[in-house]
Design a protein around this motif. Sequence first.
Motif: not given
Length: 131
Positions: A53, A58-60
């Motif tokens: 992060y 990104s989280s994706r």
Amino acid sequence: MKIGELARRAEVSVRALRYYEEQGLLAPERTPSGQRRYSEETVEVVRLFQRFYAAGLSSRSIAALLPCVGGGQATREQREMLNVERDRLASKVEEMADTLVRLDRLIADADLLDREARDRSPRSEAAGVSS
């Protein structure tokens, strides 16, 4: 370990851990009463998430790369993504290194000007006369 202990040891908030779970990044075991339980390895995994992060992933992207984290196995698409992210980070590191060099120059210039100003001050001249 319980969620509070994981948060403390990984140096993240409980809220962050719940977010990771919502994003599909963590899948804790559950006790019969519904409490989350995490393995010892989860501490390092969460620290890795934090670094990803911080690096701008990104989280994706993290979710897509998650299968690579444990076993090192990666599909062609995952390897491409890893290389793209690596190249992006390498570029950022180069920019930051250049910025660091520039800051070092500014500090050195400011220190030099400060020393020169002190050397020209009346107290310095008076001290020079008495020597």
